[in-house]
Scaffold this active site. Structure first.
Site, PDB file in Angstrom:
ATOM      1  N   TYR A 176      34.674  -9.914  94.865  1.00 25.86           N
ATOM      2  CA  TYR A 176      34.735 -10.634  93.758  1.00 25.86           C
ATOM      3  C   TYR A 176      35.382 -12.175  94.385  1.00 25.86           C
ATOM      4  CZ  TYR A 176      37.157 -12.987  89.790  1.00 25.86           C
ATOM      5  OH  TYR A 176      37.357 -13.777  88.538  1.00 25.86           O
ATOM      6  N   ASP A 271      36.615 -14.984 102.183  1.00 26.11           N
ATOM      7  CA  ASP A 271      37.295 -15.239 101.087  1.00 26.11           C
ATOM      8  C   ASP A 271      38.666 -14.651 101.506  1.00 26.11           C
ATOM      9  OD1 ASP A 271      38.634 -15.304  98.447  1.00 26.11           O
ATOM     10  OD2 ASP A 271      36.904 -14.431  97.196  1.00 26.11           O
ATOM     11  N   LYS A 299      46.505 -17.003  95.514  1.00 26.74           N
ATOM     12  CA  LYS A 299      47.650 -16.132  95.567  1.00 26.74           C
ATOM     13  C   LYS A 299      48.731 -16.275  96.175  1.00 26.74           C
ATOM     14  CE  LYS A 299      44.318 -12.768  93.278  1.00 26.74           C
ATOM     15  NZ  LYS A 299      42.878 -12.538  93.477  1.00 26.74           N
TER      16      LYS A 299
HETATM   17  C1  LIG Z   1      41.708 -13.186  93.025  1.00 28.77           C
HETATM   18  C2  LIG Z   1      40.706 -13.541  93.767  1.00 28.77           C
HETATM   19  C3  LIG Z   1      39.803 -14.687  93.323  1.00 28.77           C
HETATM   20  C4  LIG Z   1      40.198 -15.522  92.370  1.00 28.77           C
HETATM   21  O1  LIG Z   1      41.220 -16.168  92.289  1.00 28.77           O
HETATM   22  P1  LIG Z   1      41.954 -16.712  90.830  1.00 28.77           P
HETATM   23  O2  LIG Z   1      43.161 -17.655  91.282  1.00 28.77           O
HETATM   24  O3  LIG Z   1      42.020 -15.706  90.215  1.00 28.77           O
HETATM   25  O4  LIG Z   1      40.748 -17.633  90.390  1.00 28.77           O
HETATM   26  C5  LIG Z   1      38.677 -14.771  94.422  1.00 28.77           C
HETATM   27  N1  LIG Z   1      38.699 -14.261  95.531  1.00 28.77           N
HETATM   28  C6  LIG Z   1      39.391 -13.142  95.760  1.00 28.77           C
HETATM   29  C7  LIG Z   1      39.133 -12.174  96.920  1.00 28.77           C
HETATM   30  C8  LIG Z   1      40.387 -12.772  94.937  1.00 28.77           C
HETATM   31  O5  LIG Z   1      41.294 -11.488  95.076  1.00 28.77           O
END
Ligand SMILES: *Cc1c(COP(=O)(O)O)cnc(C)c1O
Length: 460
Positions: A176, A271, A299
């Site tokens: 994701y 990511d 995060k």
């Molecule tokens: C949570 C997450 C996102 C998205 O971040 P948001 O602040 O919810 O938009 C993107 N990549 C990874 C790996 C994530 O865990």
């Protein structure tokens, strides 16, 4: 945090809870004994918000339950609006690595508040946070702050396309990268849970630019590079996957991606929105010793306030406006309060000791859950890394999303509900990772293992 500060906070919470109760009363809803405040809030929420929530995963649909509305948090605990206490393994989906209401974080936010909440002009804290990030993650030479992980990933891809003058992007099934159009192709937990392969509203022309391949399958990546010669702008990957449930990379997978990207002049984007400052001080890239061209963060770097960031090679990041021509902007980007919170959290995380201890606690929890499962004849495959853990209800190997999906989601759902009854707030999906904080001490872990043991006994 001073004593008066804590008291003040307790008063504010008390006031909020009374207001909720009064509002419920005004609406004439006479609560039945079993009707909780949480249930009433959810009824109200559903009338004015799609699905009653502001983000799908927290709706608890995949475990066939209703969401629990939270009122406050402290250390490793969450307290719902009915004042039930839970050990928190969601931790706002990762950010709260120091636990809730860490004194240094509260202090930074309180101090920040006195200076105002937003300027729309540069401030000192954003420079200091950028300096700290570039120091702790050496592959990041320049960084741009944004407001979410979604924004970070979306912007990183834009820069990668501009830099390479190519359009195609390779991602991996079950990873994701936020909800930008191009990423909603086999995008892991949230979508898997709802049974949505892609998403309506995303034009086919856009999804066609994304190639989604099985995680840990280097041959598939190599083949895609051959099939689309000089067309692939970037490979984006969660170096350690959290969004299929936790998946660790096979030896050589990330190194292989690095080599393929270099060979084909595509950019490698890690990511690390979830893994950054969680699995190690310098993120998965430092733990596993593979250097990406660009990194996405979020995060943890916001300390629980909305922050994201993307950064990496200077020659690539110099393309971002106003230095370069790739446009990307944000009214609240580099927000002083969010920067102060992030800065306080990252400064507190500087010690290697924190990560060694968190790794110990995670290993202990993983082993405890394995032992309890064995004791009661429950099939599990527990996957973990420092501060992240998933209990897959399958005996099979779990190295990619397809294998993860073979897990018994009905069993997960039963276990989740019983864990909740035993005071454990676990992520409400089989395809999510649970998180630990520095407040998840040996005592908390022991308590959690005990709860798992009881629950496994009940459901076996
Ligand atoms: C949570 C997450 C996102 C998205 O971040 P948001 O602040 O919810 O938009 C993107 N990549 C990874 C790996 C994530 O865990």
């Amino acid at each position: 945090m001073s004593i008066t500060g804590r008291n003040k906070n307790a008063q504010v919470i008390e006031k909020l809870m009374t207001e909720t109760a009064t509002k419920d009363k005004k609406e004439g809803s006479v609560p039945a004994v079993a009707e909780t405040r949480s249930k009433r809030l959810f009824e109200r929420a559903k009338k004015v918000m799609p699905g009653g929530v502001n983000s799908p995963a927290r709706a608890c649909l995949s475990v066939d339950a209703e969401p629990v509305f939270m009122a406050r948090a402290d250390g490793p605990y969450l307290f719902d609006v009915d004042d039930t206490e839970y050990i928190d393994y969601v931790l706002s989906w990762g950010p709260m690595i120091l636990g809730h209401r860490h004194p240094r974080l509260l202090e930074a936010i309180e101090l920040g508040l006195e200076h105002g909440t937003s300027y729309g002009a540069p401030c000192r804290a954003e420079v200091e946070l950028a300096e700290l990030i570039t120091e702790l993650i050496p592959s990041i030479e320049m960084v741009r702050m944004v407001n979410s992980g979604t924004e970070a990933c979306m912007s990183a891809i834009r820069v990668a396309r501009a830099f390479t003058k190519r359009d195609l992007v390779i991602k991996f099934d079950g990873c994701y990268h936020g909800h930008a159009d191009g990423f909603l192709v086999k995008a892991g937990s949230g979508l898997a849970t709802l049974g949505i392969a892609s998403s309506p509203g995303v034009p086919e022309e856009v999804s066609k630019l994304t190639i989604s391949l099985p995680y840990n399958d280097l041959d598939a990546v190599s083949k895609a590079f051959q099939e689309h010669k000089d067309e692939i702008a970037a490979v984006i990957v969660e170096p350690i996957v959290g969004n299929s449930g936790l998946l660790n990379p096979k030896e050589g997978f990330l190194e292989g991606l690095r080599d393929l990207c270099t060979k084909h002049k595509a950019l490698l984007i890690f990511d690390e929105v979830m893994t950054g400052f969680r699995v190690a001080k310098g993120g998965a890239q430092n733990l596993l010793n593979v250097k990406p061209d660009l990194t996405c963060l979020g995060k943890i770097i916001g300390g629980g306030l909305p922050v994201g960031a993307y950064g990496g090679r200077k020659d690539v990041m110099e393309m971002v406006a106003p230095q370069g021509s790739v446009y990307q902007a944000g009214t609240l980007s580099g927000n002083p309060l969010a920067m102060a919170a992030g800065l306080a959290q990252l400064r507190a995380l500087r010690s290697e000791k924190i990560y060694a201890e968190m790794k110990d606690m995670t290993d202990k929890l993983a082993q405890g859950v394995r032992d309890a499962a064995k004791e009661h004849g429950i099939k599990v495959n527990v996957s973990s890394t420092c501060g992240m853990i998933t209990v897959f209800f399958t005996k099979g190997e779990v190295t990619n999303f397809e294998e993860a999906q073979k897990a018994d989601t009905e069993m997960f759902s039963k276990v989740w509900k019983e864990l909740l009854n035993h005071g454990i707030y676990w992520p409400p999906s089989q395809f999510e990772a649970a998180f630990l904080s520095t407040m998840h001490t040996k005592r908390i872990i022991d308590q959690t293992i005990e709860a798992f043991d009881k629950v496994f006994k009940e459901v076996s």
